[in-house]
Design a protein around this motif. Structure first.
Motif, short mmCIF file in Angstrom:
data_model
loop_
_atom_site.label_atom_id
_atom_site.label_comp_id
_atom_site.label_asym_id
_atom_site.label_seq_id
_atom_site.Cartn_x
_atom_site.Cartn_y
_atom_site.Cartn_z
N ASN A 42 108.08 37.33 38.68
CA ASN A 42 107.12 38.08 38.23
C ASN A 42 105.84 37.76 38.91
OD1 ASN A 42 108.36 39.67 36.50
ND2 ASN A 42 108.28 38.10 34.75
N THR A 43 105.67 36.53 39.33
CA THR A 43 104.28 35.95 39.92
C THR A 43 104.46 35.74 41.28
OG1 THR A 43 104.83 33.72 39.05
CG2 THR A 43 103.56 35.25 37.78
N THR A 44 105.82 35.71 41.81
CA THR A 44 105.85 35.44 43.18
C THR A 44 106.50 36.74 44.10
OG1 THR A 44 108.20 34.38 42.71
CG2 THR A 44 106.45 33.07 42.63
N ASP A 45 106.66 37.57 43.47
CA ASP A 45 107.30 38.90 44.20
C ASP A 45 106.52 39.48 45.21
OD1 ASP A 45 105.37 39.69 42.61
OD2 ASP A 45 106.44 41.27 41.55
N ASN A 46 105.34 38.96 45.54
CA ASN A 46 104.53 39.38 46.52
C ASN A 46 104.60 38.53 47.77
OD1 ASN A 46 102.83 37.50 45.66
ND2 ASN A 46 101.11 38.56 46.15
N ALA A 47 105.36 37.13 47.55
CA ALA A 47 105.36 36.06 48.43
C ALA A 47 105.77 36.75 49.98
CB ALA A 47 106.13 34.89 48.28
N SER A 48 106.76 37.34 50.15
CA SER A 48 107.49 37.85 51.25
C SER A 48 106.31 38.86 51.96
CB SER A 48 108.75 38.67 51.03
OG SER A 48 108.66 39.62 50.18
N SER A 49 105.58 39.86 51.23
CA SER A 49 104.53 40.49 51.85
C SER A 49 103.62 39.69 52.38
CB SER A 49 104.13 41.57 50.57
OG SER A 49 103.18 42.43 51.24
N VAL A 50 103.15 38.60 51.49
CA VAL A 50 101.99 37.73 52.18
C VAL A 50 102.49 36.98 53.44
CG1 VAL A 50 100.92 35.58 51.71
CG2 VAL A 50 101.02 37.38 49.94
N SER A 103 113.92 25.00 48.17
CA SER A 103 112.93 24.90 46.99
C SER A 103 111.83 26.16 46.85
CB SER A 103 112.21 23.57 47.03
OG SER A 103 111.15 23.65 46.11
N THR A 104 111.91 26.98 45.81
CA THR A 104 110.90 28.06 45.79
C THR A 104 109.52 27.60 45.72
OG1 THR A 104 110.97 27.92 43.41
CG2 THR A 104 112.48 29.47 44.62
N VAL A 105 109.14 26.31 45.35
CA VAL A 105 107.74 25.74 45.22
C VAL A 105 107.52 25.31 46.71
CG1 VAL A 105 106.33 23.82 44.52
CG2 VAL A 105 108.13 25.13 42.82
N ASN A 106 108.24 24.76 47.34
CA ASN A 106 108.16 24.22 48.94
C ASN A 106 107.97 25.54 49.81
OD1 ASN A 106 108.08 21.66 47.91
ND2 ASN A 106 110.39 21.44 48.76
N THR A 107 108.85 26.53 49.52
CA THR A 107 108.88 27.72 50.31
C THR A 107 107.19 28.46 50.06
OG1 THR A 107 111.02 27.83 50.46
CG2 THR A 107 109.78 29.88 50.97
N LEU A 108 107.05 28.42 48.78
CA LEU A 108 105.96 29.04 48.25
C LEU A 108 104.66 28.37 48.95
CD1 LEU A 108 104.96 31.63 46.85
CD2 LEU A 108 104.79 30.32 44.84
N ALA A 146 117.45 30.00 53.75
CA ALA A 146 116.31 30.28 52.79
C ALA A 146 116.56 31.60 51.88
CB ALA A 146 115.01 30.19 53.37
N GLN A 147 117.66 32.18 52.33
CA GLN A 147 117.76 33.55 51.88
C GLN A 147 118.03 33.33 50.07
OE1 GLN A 147 121.85 35.54 52.55
NE2 GLN A 147 120.77 37.49 53.09
N ASN A 148 118.78 32.61 49.55
CA ASN A 148 118.73 32.70 48.27
C ASN A 148 117.27 32.19 47.56
OD1 ASN A 148 121.28 33.08 48.07
ND2 ASN A 148 122.01 30.89 48.14
N LYS A 174 115.02 34.63 44.77
CA LYS A 174 114.58 34.23 43.60
C LYS A 174 113.09 34.56 43.64
CE LYS A 174 117.77 30.20 43.09
NZ LYS A 174 117.88 28.85 43.10
N LEU A 175 112.29 34.41 44.67
CA LEU A 175 110.91 34.70 44.90
C LEU A 175 110.52 35.98 44.68
CD1 LEU A 175 110.00 32.01 47.60
CD2 LEU A 175 109.18 31.87 45.36
#
Length: 506
Positions: free
Chosen positions: A72-80, A18-23, A61-63, A67-68
């Motif tokens: 447009n609004t989650t593309d910095n999640a990995s950097s965070v 889940s993108t929501v749970n990962t985020l 969690a690769q897929n 997606k994250l």
């Protein structure tokens, strides 16, 4: 922190899918990292933190991360996530300790001189800092699985052709570093064009991306599967590499023109064989020689057709479509092997007629042996290969071309070993035949047509064996080298072998 770690491990499947749970998990880790700036983080807290990062950074969690990273609004999640982990590493207690989790290794130490060590869960990253000014605390965090998390992007590209091909190593010090080197074990040796990079958090309007400023690749003498990076600063480093293929317009033109010429010549050769079949097959030896030549031509023609189909369904730099590519690869493997085994039959027929002058085998028996050897043996090898490797996704190459896999399962050996073995056997047969012919000639063969057939078989084996062997030596070279010359020579030889094939018809 311990509760978050327990929850993420218990509900790992639901979180990683889940993108929501990962985020949400990333946001919680960011909060914890921010709070940790007001106190010293001990080993137990950091262990729980890294175990949580392991869960959301796993292969499962690769897929989700793709997606994250594309949002447009989650593309910095990995950097965070990376920033939060570095922030935690910067507030550790002064005691020296080491942490090893499933995919991450942390080392905390102090030194007043140089620093050197090999780190990572697989000891795959070597870090060397030659000089420190005074007593320095240094923390290294080596992520084995962060290629699942961090995207491949910088100011000029955001594509899928370049890969993170090593560990991601974060180096955190409380002193100034003017020079350091990292030696990475690469994960995929089929990739080329290495770039030494660090993660620049301010790149792309604070989204973050890879930057090569202040880093360069240094060659390693007599080292394979390793690359050395030298940088003049500290942060999170890795190595980016590109798919190992030659994307050259001239090469593509030469390849398709040569294969096209090859196919036309093979069709003409088969038509000629049909026209002149009866007058040229008056005795058993000549008959079996022409049967062998027809099947060599037919095998090469079908293999070339499969090659064209395989090339048409694959886009360079993109994953190969498993179903169509598996089918094309199976038939290419089968028919390319078949032409080698028909060459072997020609050599064995020559050996039989030279050494067993007064022994006669019926045409029917020779036909059974010929087709069993020419098609039965290749079919058995091809079926065993696909059955033993396809289940784990290791039958075909993962990208760029429809052909047997090399990096994952070494399935290509199922073609290389039989082909090179047949070339070696044929050379030995030629040596024996030449010795026999020198010692007694072919005069013991009573019929003139029989003598001519034996001489022509010897000529064909002598011509085709080194030609096919040399062609596929360069063919193997194209799988392990991006040198343009090797690819062009293979393309030319692949068509030339058909032209020389005409010298074996009569």
């Amino acid at each position: 922190m311990a509760e978050l770690q327990n929850v993420t491990e218990i509900f790992a499947d639901k979180i990683t899918d889940s993108t929501v749970n990962t985020l949400t998990t990333v946001d919680l880790l960011k909060i914890i990292a921010n709070v940790s700036q007001s106190f010293r983080v001990d080993k137990s807290i950091m262990t729980n933190f890294l175990k949580t990062v392991d869960v959301i950074g796993s292969k499962q969690a690769q897929n989700t991360w793709q997606k994250l990273n594309a949002g447009n609004t989650t593309d910095n999640a990995s950097s965070v996530l990376l920033r939060s982990t570095e922030d935690m590493g910067s507030t550790l207690t002064d005691t020296s300790f080491s942490i090893i989790t499933n995919s991450t290794q942390l080392n905390r130490t102090k030194t007043s001189g140089s620093f050197f060590g090999t780190f990572g869960t697989n000891f795959s990253t070597q870090i060397d800092i030659p000089v420190f000014n005074g007593l320095t605390s240094i923390t290294t965090i080596v992520f084995t699985a962060f290629d699942n998390v961090l995207p491949v992007r910088n100011t000029t590209y955001n594509g899928n052709q370049t890969k993170i091909n090593g560990d991601v190593a974060a180096i955190i010090v409380n002193n100034t570093v003017y020079n350091l080197s990292l030696t990475f074990d690469v994960k995929n040796t089929s990739l080329g064009s290495p770039q030494c990079v660090f993660w620049n958090f301010s790149l792309l309007d604070e989204i973050g991306g890879w930057d090569s400023t202040g880093c360069e690749v240094k060659p390693l003498v007599n080292e394979t599967g390793k690359f050395k990076c030298e940088c003049n600063h500290t942060t999170s480093f890795s190595i980016l590499m590109s798919p190992f293929f030659v994307d050259n317009l001239i090469l593509g033109f030469i390849t398709f023109i040569c294969v096209g010429i090859s196919m036309i010549c093979l069709i003409l050769a088969l038509i000629i064989e049909i026209i002149v079949w009866k007058p040229l097959t008056r005795n058993d030896t000549a008959y079996m020689r022409h049967v062998s030549m027809v099947n060599i031509a037919l095998s090469l023609l079908i293999a070339d057709i499969c090659f064209i189909i395989g090339a048409a369904i694959v886009n360079k730099g993109e994953p190969t479509p498993v179903g169509p590519c598996t089918t094309a690869t199976f038939f290419m493997h089968f028919f390319y092997l078949a032409l080698f085994f028909w060459m072997l039959f020609s050599a064995l027929l020559l050996l039989y007629r030279i050494t067993m002058v007064f022994s006669r085998m019926s045409k029917a028996v020779m036909m059974v042996i010929a087709f069993f050897l020419g098609y039965g043996a290749p079919l058995l090898i091809a079926v065993i290969t696909v059955a033993s490797t396809a289940g784990g996704g290791g039958y075909i190459q993962e990208e760029n071309a429809c052909w047997l896999n090399w990096n994952k399962t070494k399935a290509m050996l199922a073609f290389v070993i039989p082909a090179l073995t047949i070339v070696a056997i044929n050379f030995l047969v030629l040596l024996v035949v030449v010795c026999k012919m020198i010692s007694r000639g072919v005069g013991n063969v009573s019929e003139p047509d029989e003598k001519n057939a034996i001489v022509v078989i010897a000529r064909c084996v002598a011509i085709l064996t080194p030609l096919f062997g040399l062609t596929w030596a360069f063919g193997i070279g194209t799988m392990v080298s991006s040198a343009l010359g090797i690819h062009i020579v293979f393309a030319i030889l692949n068509s030339l072998q058909v032209l020389i094939f005409y010298s074996c018809i009569y």
